[in-house]
Write an enzyme that holds these catalytic residues in place. Structure first.
Site, PDB file in Angstrom:
ATOM      1  N   ALA A   1       6.306   8.492   3.839  1.00 17.71           N
ATOM      2  CA  ALA A   1       5.348   9.376   3.160  1.00 17.71           C
ATOM      3  C   ALA A   1       4.309   9.994   4.094  1.00 17.71           C
ATOM      4  O   ALA A   1       3.369  10.630   3.634  1.00 17.71           O
ATOM      5  CB  ALA A   1       4.653   8.592   2.046  1.00 17.71           C
ATOM      6  N   SER A   2       4.473   9.830   5.390  1.00 20.79           N
ATOM      7  CA  SER A   2       3.471  10.386   6.310  1.00 20.79           C
ATOM      8  C   SER A   2       3.390  11.908   6.184  1.00 20.79           C
ATOM      9  O   SER A   2       4.401  12.585   5.953  1.00 20.79           O
ATOM     10  CB  SER A   2       3.798  10.002   7.757  1.00 20.79           C
ATOM     11  OG  SER A   2       3.288   8.713   8.032  1.00 20.79           O
TER      12      SER A   2
ATOM     13  N   HIS B   1      11.929   8.515   7.106  1.00 16.89           N
ATOM     14  CA  HIS B   1      11.013   7.893   8.070  1.00 16.89           C
ATOM     15  C   HIS B   1      10.831   8.789   9.295  1.00 16.89           C
ATOM     16  O   HIS B   1      11.713   9.571   9.634  1.00 16.89           O
ATOM     17  CB  HIS B   1      11.560   6.528   8.511  1.00 16.89           C
ATOM     18  CG  HIS B   1      11.527   5.516   7.410  1.00 16.89           C
ATOM     19  ND1 HIS B   1      12.643   5.131   6.713  1.00 16.89           N
ATOM     20  CD2 HIS B   1      10.496   4.810   6.868  1.00 16.89           C
ATOM     21  CE1 HIS B   1      12.304   4.237   5.800  1.00 16.89           C
ATOM     22  NE2 HIS B   1      11.012   4.023   5.869  1.00 16.89           N
TER      23      HIS B   1
ATOM     24  N   ASN C   1       3.943   4.322   1.632  1.00 13.62           N
ATOM     25  CA  ASN C   1       4.070   3.732   2.973  1.00 13.62           C
ATOM     26  C   ASN C   1       3.760   4.729   4.087  1.00 13.62           C
ATOM     27  O   ASN C   1       4.356   5.806   4.145  1.00 13.62           O
ATOM     28  CB  ASN C   1       5.511   3.246   3.184  1.00 13.62           C
ATOM     29  CG  ASN C   1       5.810   1.968   2.454  1.00 13.62           C
ATOM     30  OD1 ASN C   1       5.140   1.633   1.473  1.00 13.62           O
ATOM     31  ND2 ASN C   1       6.808   1.249   2.914  1.00 13.62           N
TER      32      ASN C   1
ATOM     33  N   ASP D   1       3.279   4.910   8.331  1.00 11.68           N
ATOM     34  CA  ASP D   1       3.326   4.364   9.683  1.00 11.68           C
ATOM     35  C   ASP D   1       3.155   5.486  10.706  1.00 11.68           C
ATOM     36  O   ASP D   1       2.245   5.477  11.541  1.00 11.68           O
ATOM     37  CB  ASP D   1       4.680   3.647   9.898  1.00 11.68           C
ATOM     38  CG  ASP D   1       4.730   2.899  11.212  1.00 11.68           C
ATOM     39  OD1 ASP D   1       3.777   2.989  12.003  1.00 11.68           O
ATOM     40  OD2 ASP D   1       5.740   2.211  11.474  1.00 11.68           O
TER      41      ASP D   1
ATOM     42  N   ASP E   1       7.795  -5.467   5.667  1.00 16.39           N
ATOM     43  CA  ASP E   1       8.349  -4.134   5.410  1.00 16.39           C
ATOM     44  C   ASP E   1       9.791  -4.092   5.940  1.00 16.39           C
ATOM     45  O   ASP E   1      10.046  -4.493   7.076  1.00 16.39           O
ATOM     46  CB  ASP E   1       7.461  -3.116   6.158  1.00 16.39           C
ATOM     47  CG  ASP E   1       7.783  -1.678   5.836  1.00 16.39           C
ATOM     48  OD1 ASP E   1       8.284  -1.402   4.733  1.00 16.39           O
ATOM     49  OD2 ASP E   1       7.505  -0.813   6.699  1.00 16.39           O
ATOM     50  N   HIS E   2      10.721  -3.634   5.122  1.00 18.86           N
ATOM     51  CA  HIS E   2      12.137  -3.515   5.517  1.00 18.86           C
ATOM     52  C   HIS E   2      12.732  -4.829   6.038  1.00 18.86           C
ATOM     53  O   HIS E   2      13.379  -4.843   7.101  1.00 18.86           O
ATOM     54  CB  HIS E   2      12.321  -2.415   6.575  1.00 18.86           C
ATOM     55  CG  HIS E   2      12.061  -1.047   6.030  1.00 18.86           C
ATOM     56  ND1 HIS E   2      12.949  -0.393   5.223  1.00 18.86           N
ATOM     57  CD2 HIS E   2      10.977  -0.224   6.156  1.00 18.86           C
ATOM     58  CE1 HIS E   2      12.430   0.793   4.878  1.00 18.86           C
ATOM     59  NE2 HIS E   2      11.233   0.903   5.420  1.00 18.86           N
TER      60      HIS E   2
ATOM     61  N   GLU F   1      15.163  -1.778  -2.173  1.00 17.34           N
ATOM     62  CA  GLU F   1      15.396  -0.326  -2.044  1.00 17.34           C
ATOM     63  C   GLU F   1      16.740   0.029  -2.639  1.00 17.34           C
ATOM     64  O   GLU F   1      17.744  -0.629  -2.370  1.00 17.34           O
ATOM     65  CB  GLU F   1      15.346   0.095  -0.565  1.00 17.34           C
ATOM     66  CG  GLU F   1      15.572   1.598  -0.379  1.00 17.34           C
ATOM     67  CD  GLU F   1      15.259   2.101   1.044  1.00 17.34           C
ATOM     68  OE1 GLU F   1      14.372   1.515   1.708  1.00 17.34           O
ATOM     69  OE2 GLU F   1      15.913   3.062   1.480  1.00 17.34           O
TER      70      GLU F   1
END
Ligand code: G3H
Ligand code: 13P
Ligand code: ZN
Length: 306
Positions: free
Chosen positions: A210-211, A178, A251, A253, A81-82, A133
């Site tokens: 997207a949390s 984020h 995504n 986290d 990721d990233h 991205e």
């Protein structure tokens, strides 16, 4: 079974659901995610950032994930990721990752194309899929991006970017960010932009940041001493709408971190005599697992494992 993101996201796109990509940082996160996937009969993307690699080391992470994958009957991917540069992407690919993200979102268009293409050229002959991205989310990416420096994805640039890089999946910036503080006012995503992106390209689409930052989890953490202030996330309905418009990877986290911190704080407070790490981390794992299971149902990936 370890597969690629391309395989998982292609099925998700064709069938109108999304696969969750959940970030791991230790044994408990690996167990929470993989047990949830097994119980929900859901495919899942196990996401690892450069900071987790620094924290835990690839030589610990890979066998841990592979052991979990071997025990599971549902398809999973091991995804970077990233990824910051070709070096970390190639290192992860050579070590057995089945998918990588190259995050060139801080670069200009031409530089982002050239960096992304270099990763695609390395990854594709090895059967590894690549996410890039275009646009820039605010919050923590490779470096912290201030809100004023965030740039929404230009739908007109997507087609050229995808054609010139050969990338499989694209993370788009449509208003998410984020971390736990995504919106100062009411949550708002740019769905018209997402529709336009989908119209102009059939690249697999990814939603970062997207949390949901569930109120009940934030309140529980605060009740036991956290100071999470005006935390706010993406509402469930907005996630479902984004999926209906073509997002096939979501995504998460922050929501796992919040569940972890609420559960551990509760135990420290209500059981001050406990000092066995397993009695603290066990319930924290269960709390994260419940979050992951809920996301799988929200994204519609439950019961989708072949
Ligand atoms: O976007 C990825 C994460 O939420 C930030 O992760 O703290 O592991 O770099 P990190
Ligand atoms: P959240 O901070 O919203 O969980 O986003 C995570 C993410 O995009 C990881 O790449
Ligand atoms: Zn992200």
């Amino acid at each position: 079974m370890l597969v690629t993101n391309k395989e998982l996201q292609s099925d998700a796109t064709a069938n109108g659901y999304a696969v969750g990509a959940f970030n791991i940082s230790n044994l408990e996160t690996v167990l929470a995610i993989t047990e949830a996937a097994e119980e929900e009969k859901s495919p899942v993307i196990i996401a690892v950032t450069g900071s987790t690699i620094k924290y835990a080391g690839l030589d610990f992470i890979i066998p841990m994930v592979k052991t979990a994958v071997k025990k599971a009957s549902v398809p999973m991917t091991l995804h970077l990721d990233h990824g910051a540069d070709l070096e970390i992407c190639s290192k992860c690919i050579n070590a057995g990752f089945t998918s990588v993200m190259i995050d060139g979102s801080h670069l200009n268009f031409e530089e982002n194309i050239s960096l992304t293409k270099s990763v695609v050229d390395f990854a594709h002959p090895k059967g590894v899929s690549v996410e890039a991205e275009l646009g820039r989310l605010s919050g923590v990416e490779e470096t912290t991006v201030e809100e004023k420096d965030a740039i929404l994805t230009d739908p007109d640039a997507v087609k050229e970017f995808v054609e010139r890089t050969g990338v499989d999946a694209l993370a788009v910036a449509i208003g998410t960010s984020h971390g736990a503080y995504k919106f100062k006012a009411e949550p708002k995503l740019d769905f018209e932009r997402l529709k336009d992106i989908r119209k102009k390209s059939d690249v697999l689409l990814v939603l970062h940041g997207a949390s949901g930052v569930p109120v009940e989890i934030v309140e529980k953490a605060n009740k036991y001493g956290a100071e999470l202030g005006k935390a706010k996330g993406v509402p469930n309905e907005a996630i479902q709408k984004a999926i209906s418009l073509g997002i096939s990877k979501v995504n998460i986290d922050t929501d796992l971190r919040l569940a972890f911190v609420a559960a551990t704080r509760e135990i420290f407070t209500i059981s001050p005599k406990v000092f066995d790490p397993r009695k603290i981390l066990g319930p924290a794992k269960e709390a994260m697992k419940e979050v992951v299971k809920g996301k799988m149902r929200l994204f519609g990936s439950n019961l989708k494992a072949p």
